[in-house]
Every structure is written in C-alpha cells, then in structure tokens.
Write an enzyme that holds these catalytic residues in place. Structure first.
Site, mmCIF file in Angstrom:
data_model
loop_
_atom_site.group_PDB
_atom_site.id
_atom_site.type_symbol
_atom_site.label_atom_id
_atom_site.label_comp_id
_atom_site.label_asym_id
_atom_site.label_seq_id
_atom_site.Cartn_x
_atom_site.Cartn_y
_atom_site.Cartn_z
ATOM 1 N N CYS A 74 0.852 -1.205 0.000
ATOM 2 C CA CYS A 74 0.000 0.000 0.000
ATOM 3 C C CYS A 74 0.883 1.250 0.000
ATOM 4 O O CYS A 74 1.725 1.420 0.858
ATOM 5 C CB CYS A 74 -0.868 -0.034 1.258
ATOM 6 S SG CYS A 74 -1.851 1.427 1.527
ATOM 7 N N GLU A 112 -5.343 -7.713 -3.238
ATOM 8 C CA GLU A 112 -5.528 -7.928 -1.795
ATOM 9 C C GLU A 112 -4.675 -6.920 -1.049
ATOM 10 O O GLU A 112 -3.582 -6.563 -1.492
ATOM 11 C CB GLU A 112 -5.086 -9.361 -1.463
ATOM 12 C CG GLU A 112 -5.206 -9.746 -0.004
ATOM 13 C CD GLU A 112 -3.879 -9.838 0.721
ATOM 14 O OE1 GLU A 112 -3.878 -10.181 1.909
ATOM 15 O OE2 GLU A 112 -2.813 -9.527 0.128
ATOM 16 N N ARG A 156 -7.980 -12.565 10.843
ATOM 17 C CA ARG A 156 -7.146 -11.872 9.853
ATOM 18 C C ARG A 156 -8.064 -11.230 8.829
ATOM 19 O O ARG A 156 -8.638 -11.918 7.972
ATOM 20 C CB ARG A 156 -6.207 -12.874 9.180
ATOM 21 C CG ARG A 156 -5.180 -12.255 8.258
ATOM 22 C CD ARG A 156 -4.332 -13.312 7.588
ATOM 23 N NE ARG A 156 -3.200 -12.726 6.895
ATOM 24 C CZ ARG A 156 -2.017 -12.465 7.444
ATOM 25 N NH1 ARG A 156 -1.800 -12.765 8.692
ATOM 26 N NH2 ARG A 156 -1.040 -11.915 6.745
ATOM 27 N N ARG A 158 -8.702 -8.801 5.694
ATOM 28 C CA ARG A 158 -8.004 -8.226 4.549
ATOM 29 C C ARG A 158 -9.041 -7.760 3.535
ATOM 30 O O ARG A 158 -10.107 -8.364 3.408
ATOM 31 C CB ARG A 158 -7.116 -9.282 3.860
ATOM 32 C CG ARG A 158 -5.888 -9.675 4.685
ATOM 33 C CD ARG A 158 -4.893 -8.524 4.727
ATOM 34 N NE ARG A 158 -3.650 -8.833 5.393
ATOM 35 C CZ ARG A 158 -3.371 -8.559 6.668
ATOM 36 N NH1 ARG A 158 -4.275 -8.016 7.453
ATOM 37 N NH2 ARG A 158 -2.177 -8.823 7.171
HETATM 38 C C1 SAM Z 1 2.333 -8.190 1.031
HETATM 39 S S1 SAM Z 1 3.570 -9.100 0.210
HETATM 40 C C2 SAM Z 1 2.626 -10.225 -0.742
HETATM 41 C C3 SAM Z 1 2.825 -11.633 -0.329
HETATM 42 C C4 SAM Z 1 2.117 -12.697 -1.109
HETATM 43 N N1 SAM Z 1 0.731 -12.374 -1.361
HETATM 44 C C5 SAM Z 1 2.210 -14.067 -0.421
HETATM 45 O O1 SAM Z 1 1.266 -14.791 -0.409
HETATM 46 O O2 SAM Z 1 3.257 -14.418 0.122
HETATM 47 C C6 SAM Z 1 4.146 -7.949 -0.951
HETATM 48 C C7 SAM Z 1 5.309 -8.461 -1.780
HETATM 49 O O3 SAM Z 1 5.616 -7.487 -2.775
HETATM 50 C C8 SAM Z 1 6.996 -7.588 -3.067
HETATM 51 N N2 SAM Z 1 7.408 -6.367 -3.781
HETATM 52 C C9 SAM Z 1 7.437 -5.098 -3.306
HETATM 53 N N3 SAM Z 1 7.858 -4.256 -4.262
HETATM 54 C C10 SAM Z 1 8.101 -4.998 -5.378
HETATM 55 C C11 SAM Z 1 8.571 -4.691 -6.689
HETATM 56 N N4 SAM Z 1 8.889 -3.440 -7.039
HETATM 57 N N5 SAM Z 1 8.680 -5.686 -7.578
HETATM 58 C C12 SAM Z 1 8.368 -6.969 -7.231
HETATM 59 N N6 SAM Z 1 7.947 -7.318 -5.994
HETATM 60 C C13 SAM Z 1 7.818 -6.350 -5.078
HETATM 61 C C14 SAM Z 1 7.632 -7.776 -1.704
HETATM 62 O O4 SAM Z 1 8.903 -8.379 -1.801
HETATM 63 C C15 SAM Z 1 6.593 -8.674 -0.987
HETATM 64 O O5 SAM Z 1 6.954 -10.024 -1.018
#
Ligand code: SAM
Length: 351
Positions: A74, A112, A156, A158
């Site tokens: 976010c 999500e 949880r 979301r």
């Molecule tokens: C909230 S987590 C989502 C996790 C996923 N839904 C799961 O089930 O494990 C957000 C993910 O976005 C990745 N992320 C953040 N910025 C990114 C970018 N510029 N490119 C690729 N991945 C990115 C982070 O490394 C993180 O693992």
C-alpha cells in the site's frame, strides 16, 4: 478436458495466491517478486523463480493470461484532483499493475491488501484504485474478508478488490465456513517452547470472555515495557496493551500473524496443557492454510516474515472458485457496457 484458465502472480511472496488458485485448477504462467528470500522459497515449492522488480519489467515480456492476482504494498497516491484515472497512480506499484492490465486486458483482476487500505488517506487511495480500474474497463467490487470465516482459526481481516470485464464479482455468493478454534489445529506432540510461570499473568476468570472477533484474551507476558513516563500502579497496563505481550486462549482464535515479526513471539495459552507456549512455526503456516508439505525458507526469521506477509489460502481458494461459478471468465457473457458507463457517471458525481 476442461480448459485451464491462466493467471499471473504479482508480488507473489511465497505463493499463497498460487496455491489457492491451483486448487481450483487454474494454471500459473508467470510470477514476480523482487525479494530474494521469497524467490528462494517460491522456487523450492513451484520449481520456477519469480521475475524481479515489476517496475523494470515491460509488459511485452509477460505472456498473455486470464487473471491477474496481486497482494500489493500500500502506497499513497499524490492525487491531483483531476481524475485522470490510472494516470493518477503514477510512481506507485499500483501503477505497474494498471499498466499490465491496460496492455494485457485480463478478464479478472484480484487485489488484496490490509484492512486499513479502505480508509487510507481519507478513502482517497481506495477511490483512486477503483476509478483507475473502472477507466480500464472493469466492474469493481470490494469487501473485507476474515480468514476465520474460511475455516482458519485466525482473526485476519483483509480487503479484496475484484475487477471483472464481464460483470461485478458478487461477494454475497461467497460461502463462509466458520473455523474451529485454535485447539483443533494445534500439534498434539512436539517440542514446545513454554514460558515459566513467573513469566506471565493469567487474568481472573471473570474478565475472560470471547470477543466478537473470536479472540479470548487470557493474560499477558510479564515483560518490562516502557520504563519512562509510566504512572504509579499502571505498569501492568503498559504490558497488557502491548500487542506482542498479549496471550490468547487456544479455545478461541489467534490474532493476525503480523508481517513485521521475525522472532515468532506468538504466545498462546494451551488450554489442554494448561500452559503458555509459543505457537510453533508449523502451526503458523497451518493457520494460514498452507499444506503440510510446503517447504519453508531455511532461516527461521524469514519463515516468520514470509508467513506474516502472506495471504490466507482458504480465502483465495474460495474467491477463485467463485470466479468460475459466477462465470466471470466466460466469453459468452455480454458485457453490460451501459452499466459500466452509468457507474462512471455516478462515480464522477460522487467524488
Ligand atoms: C504483502 S507481500 C505479498 C505476499 C504474497 N501475497 C504471499 O502470499 O506471500 C508484498 C510483496 O511485494 C513484493 N514487492 C514489493 N515491491 C516490489 C517490486 N517493485 N517488484 C516486485 N515485488 C515487489 C515484496 O517483496 C513482498 O513479497
């Protein structure tokens, strides 16, 4: 054989979206996450390594697909007030989601985020997301869903935002399944990490009751909290109010496994053993819906971080089933263009 619908798994983490969708026979054809540790876990389980930084990937490098899933971070938008649709999201990761949607035109988009996303920046963030998706040609609906309504003993919550080119995803049709209490999911045997009696305080029975969320606040750890600025005789309150110090009963639900936790300080009162103990890492993965054979990262700190960042698999699984049942992928459905146009008019009047 039935057609396998394809999806891409953006911000994939350790692949919870993938597991949920694959349970309903969808096929993951591309994924991205720039975190090296997540990539390691993902590759161990699915055999392919996610692509890196999404901001650096051209849409021409991504194959065509039916559904886009993303549990995206976010970030605030700098909203100009000119309602430029997805242009308003420039400089954020949501912009990258939009640019992929614009070029690839998937049938369905499933996003999500944390519950407070809805109220973020006085609701402007959510409005911008909805406007951007509508401008790209999607009917958008959203709802906060709680893992505890999907057979998992975790409070949880979301928000799920779903865009479809056909018609609205109808959250009312989702099938809820109230979870058993945490007790039911606990490992019967195992080397547990118990707290000593002098390390915690259990509340008097008359103060213990099940909250609406399903949590039963049972006591707190006797850890020293802040040393300064504490009023006389209120030291215990300082402990009680610090969330990681709270101890919940196993006859209720567990609070949200947080994303910033790397030491696994989740202590529960095990009603069967009548002792306070740490929730094991296997139990953490279980109450997120992960299968027993899921291969975790080798480092304990990463295991906790990765599970806290993840999405509850049972929720995603039900959403992926509903997408099929509600025929959102069916080419034969005639799009309700008028409905979408009407919606845009209403929205511009509203914002
Ligand atoms: C909230 S987590 C989502 C996790 C996923 N839904 C799961 O089930 O494990 C957000 C993910 O976005 C990745 N992320 C953040 N910025 C990114 C970018 N510029 N490119 C690729 N991945 C990115 C982070 O490394 C993180 O693992």
């Amino acid at each position: 054989m039935k057609k396998k619908y394809t999806f891409i798994d953006l911000f994939c983490g350790i692949g919870a979206f993938r597991i949920g969708f694959e349970k309903n026979n969808y096929k993951c054809i591309w994924s991205s996450d720039f975190n090296k540790n997540c990539q390691t876990t993902y590759e161990k389980n699915f055999g392919d390594k996610p692509f890196g930084d999404i901001t650096k990937i051209k849409t021409s490098e991504i194959p065509n697909f039916d559904i886009l899933t993303a549990g995206f971070p976010c970030q605030p938008f700098s909203i100009s007030g000119h309602h430029k649709g997805f242009e308003d999201t420039r400089g954020t990761l949501f912009f990258d989601i939009c640019r992929i949607i614009k070029d690839k035109k998937p049938k369905v988009v499933v996003l999500e985020n944390v519950k407070h996303f809805i109220n973020h920046n006085k609701k402007k963030t959510l409005k911008t997301v909805i406007s951007a998706l509508e401008d790209l040609g999607y009917f958008v609906s959203y709802k906060i869903l709680n893992a505890s309504n999907f057979g998992l003993p975790q409070n949880r919550e979301r928000v799920f935002i779903i865009g479809s080119r056909n018609t609205f995803f109808n959250f009312e049709l989702i099938k809820f399944r109230k979870s058993n209490n945490l007790d039911y999911f606990l490992e019967k045997n195992g080397k547990h990490n118990f707290l000593k009696k002098n390390e915690y305080t259990i509340l008097n029975d008359k103060f213990i009751k099940r909250q609406e969320s399903g949590l039963i606040f049972k006591g707190y750890r006797n850890k020293n909290g802040f040393k300064k600025g504490i009023r006389k005789n209120t030291k215990h309150l300082n402990r009680v109010h610090r969330q990681p110090n709270r101890i919940y009963s196993s006859s209720g639900y567990h609070p949200t496994l947080p994303s910033q936790e790397s030491a696994g300080r989740f202590f529960i009162y095990d009603e069967k053993l009548k002792k306070v103990r740490k929730l094991t890492i296997d139990e953490c993965y279980k109450i997120m819906g992960f299968p027993k054979n899921f291969k975790k990262h080798e480092k304990s700190g990463e295991q906790y971080k990765q599970i806290g960042n993840s999405v509850a698999i049972n929720v995603v699984k039900e959403i992926s089933k509903q997408i099929l049942d509600q025929k959102l992928l069916d080419d034969k459905i005639i799009r309700k263009y008028d409905a979408l146009e009407n919606l845009k008019i209403q929205r511009h009047a509203r914002v």
